[in-house]
Design a protein around this motif. Structure first.
Motif, mmCIF file in Angstrom:
data_model
loop_
_atom_site.group_PDB
_atom_site.id
_atom_site.type_symbol
_atom_site.label_atom_id
_atom_site.label_comp_id
_atom_site.label_asym_id
_atom_site.label_seq_id
_atom_site.Cartn_x
_atom_site.Cartn_y
_atom_site.Cartn_z
ATOM 1 N N GLY A 172 4.419 13.850 -14.684
ATOM 2 C CA GLY A 172 3.434 13.272 -15.583
ATOM 3 C C GLY A 172 3.989 12.676 -16.846
ATOM 4 N N ARG A 173 5.205 13.065 -17.252
ATOM 5 C CA ARG A 173 5.774 12.545 -18.487
ATOM 6 C C ARG A 173 6.710 11.363 -18.247
ATOM 7 N N TYR A 174 6.830 10.885 -17.007
ATOM 8 C CA TYR A 174 7.693 9.753 -16.701
ATOM 9 C C TYR A 174 6.893 8.454 -16.766
ATOM 10 N N GLY A 175 7.476 7.407 -17.341
ATOM 11 C CA GLY A 175 6.870 6.096 -17.351
ATOM 12 C C GLY A 175 7.286 5.291 -16.132
ATOM 13 N N TYR A 176 6.890 4.005 -16.093
ATOM 14 C CA TYR A 176 7.136 3.212 -14.887
ATOM 15 C C TYR A 176 8.620 2.929 -14.671
ATOM 16 N N ARG A 177 9.411 2.873 -15.740
ATOM 17 C CA ARG A 177 10.851 2.653 -15.557
ATOM 18 C C ARG A 177 11.512 3.859 -14.905
ATOM 19 N N ARG A 199 16.409 13.653 -11.684
ATOM 20 C CA ARG A 199 15.779 12.888 -12.768
ATOM 21 C C ARG A 199 16.607 11.663 -13.136
ATOM 22 N N PRO A 200 16.030 10.456 -13.088
ATOM 23 C CA PRO A 200 16.782 9.255 -13.502
ATOM 24 C C PRO A 200 17.068 9.271 -14.995
ATOM 25 N N HIS A 201 18.218 8.739 -15.370
ATOM 26 C CA HIS A 201 18.603 8.652 -16.780
ATOM 27 C C HIS A 201 18.814 7.187 -17.126
ATOM 28 N N SER A 202 18.113 6.718 -18.152
ATOM 29 C CA SER A 202 18.156 5.294 -18.487
ATOM 30 C C SER A 202 19.567 4.832 -18.848
ATOM 31 N N ALA A 203 20.342 5.669 -19.536
ATOM 32 C CA ALA A 203 21.691 5.274 -19.943
ATOM 33 C C ALA A 203 22.658 5.205 -18.761
ATOM 34 N N LEU A 204 22.264 5.746 -17.621
ATOM 35 C CA LEU A 204 23.114 5.738 -16.426
ATOM 36 C C LEU A 204 22.581 4.772 -15.376
ATOM 37 N N GLU A 225 0.824 -1.204 0.000
ATOM 38 C CA GLU A 225 0.000 0.000 0.000
ATOM 39 C C GLU A 225 0.862 1.260 0.000
ATOM 40 N N ARG A 226 1.923 1.249 0.802
ATOM 41 C CA ARG A 226 2.807 2.416 0.857
ATOM 42 C C ARG A 226 3.534 2.620 -0.466
ATOM 43 N N LEU A 227 3.973 1.517 -1.088
ATOM 44 C CA LEU A 227 4.633 1.611 -2.387
ATOM 45 C C LEU A 227 3.672 2.138 -3.440
ATOM 46 N N THR A 228 2.443 1.650 -3.414
ATOM 47 C CA THR A 228 1.447 2.118 -4.370
ATOM 48 C C THR A 228 1.216 3.617 -4.233
ATOM 49 N N ASP A 229 1.123 4.099 -2.995
ATOM 50 C CA ASP A 229 0.933 5.537 -2.766
ATOM 51 C C ASP A 229 2.102 6.342 -3.324
ATOM 52 N N ASP A 230 3.323 5.838 -3.127
ATOM 53 C CA ASP A 230 4.498 6.553 -3.632
ATOM 54 C C ASP A 230 4.522 6.563 -5.159
ATOM 55 N N ILE A 231 4.138 5.453 -5.769
ATOM 56 C CA ILE A 231 4.116 5.386 -7.231
ATOM 57 C C ILE A 231 3.091 6.367 -7.790
ATOM 58 N N ILE A 232 1.915 6.402 -7.195
ATOM 59 C CA ILE A 232 0.870 7.318 -7.657
ATOM 60 C C ILE A 232 1.308 8.764 -7.481
ATOM 61 N N ALA A 233 1.965 9.055 -6.357
ATOM 62 C CA ALA A 233 2.434 10.422 -6.099
ATOM 63 C C ALA A 233 3.481 10.845 -7.123
ATOM 64 N N LEU A 234 4.413 9.949 -7.453
ATOM 65 C CA LEU A 234 5.446 10.272 -8.441
ATOM 66 C C LEU A 234 4.853 10.408 -9.840
#
Length: 271
Positions: free
Chosen positions: A48-53, A246-251, A34-43
């Motif tokens: 808004g332009r970030y995907g799940y990765r 901001r996370p970077h996929s190449a890093l 439940e706590r993880l779900t709340d954090d995912i929804i908040a992020l």
């Protein structure tokens, strides 16, 4: 089950392809679900332009230890998705010479720069000069003004080279501001080399083009700037966020230049 269906539990489970233990144990999710779900929804709401990765990278950087499959499962279960387009929002401010194909091998080895153009709310155009380190992906500078010419390019490079030193190469397209004689002579004089892409081949400046696309998608397409000053402030805030959060996929979904904290007892002693 025997009384309701007039068959044994064993036979019913065999018919349904289920293990008999499923009739006795109530499925339970993880304790932190439940706590993880709340954090995912908040992020997802905040970025808004970030995907799940990307959200997985943010979660792990914040202290969670989750893989992208678990985040994807929750993401789909909650009906989250990256919107194709979103309406711009306003903010209220109160009174207050040759083509060199090379791959970056280390920090400060190869930098690239390029222009991006947009408009403020009054319809007037402005330009940004974006300079990045191709190896670390760090946005070293975003210079913003109504007009930027070769003299402004020299001023930006001078400020940056004083702070970071000159790179071995600096890559750009063949725009007039970049191929100007005084720009080329100055870059050579400080010990760097120019690397111009072939005309009509923007993919050869792929690192900077990719950054420009993220810059436009995550900021410019979602903000209304009512003045040049507002644009400068919010663009610089986004640049700091891009470098440190901001996370970077190449890093490996780490930011290009995460902030670090030096403990008090490890700080250098002033003499």
């Amino acid at each position: 089950m025997r009384q309701e269906l007039c068959v044994s539990e064993r036979r019913a489970c065999r018919t349904l392809g289920q293990h008999r233990s499923t009739q006795r144990k109530v499925p339970r999710g993880r304790a932190d679900e439940e706590r993880l779900t709340d954090d995912i929804i908040a992020l997802a709401d905040k970025y808004g332009r970030y995907g799940y990765r990307m959200v997985t990278g943010l979660l792990n950087n914040a202290g969670w230890h989750v893989n992208h499959k678990r985040v994807e499962r929750i993401w789909r279960r909650e009906g989250l998705k990256v919107p194709q387009k979103h309406k711009k929002k306003g903010r209220l401010w109160l009174n207050d010479g040759t083509c060199v194909r090379l791959r970056p091998e280390r920090p400060n080895h190869d930098r690239s720069y390029d222009y991006v153009q947009d408009r403020t709310h009054d319809g007037r155009a402005y330009r940004t000069l974006n300079i990045i380190d191709e190896y670390t992906r760090e946005a070293l500078m975003i210079r913003v003004d109504r007009k930027l010419n070769s003299t402004d390019v020299l001023d930006a490079l001078t400020d940056l080279f004083i702070l970071r030193g000159p790179p071995e190469y600096i890559r750009s397209d063949n725009g007039p501001e970049f191929i100007a004689r005084k720009v080329r002579d100055w870059i050579t004089a400080v010990g760097a080399k120019t690397a111009y892409i072939e005309p009509g081949s923007p993919w050869e400046n792929g690192y900077c083009e990719s950054f420009n696309a993220r810059f436009r998608d995550e900021l410019l397409n979602g903000e209304i700037f009512y003045s040049l000053t507002e644009a400068k402030i919010l663009i610089e805030q986004w640049r700091v966020h891009y470098n440190t959060v901001r996370p970077h996929s190449a890093l490996g979904y780490r930011p290009p230049a995460p902030e670090s904290i030096v403990p008090m007892d490890q700080r250098p002693t002033m003499h």
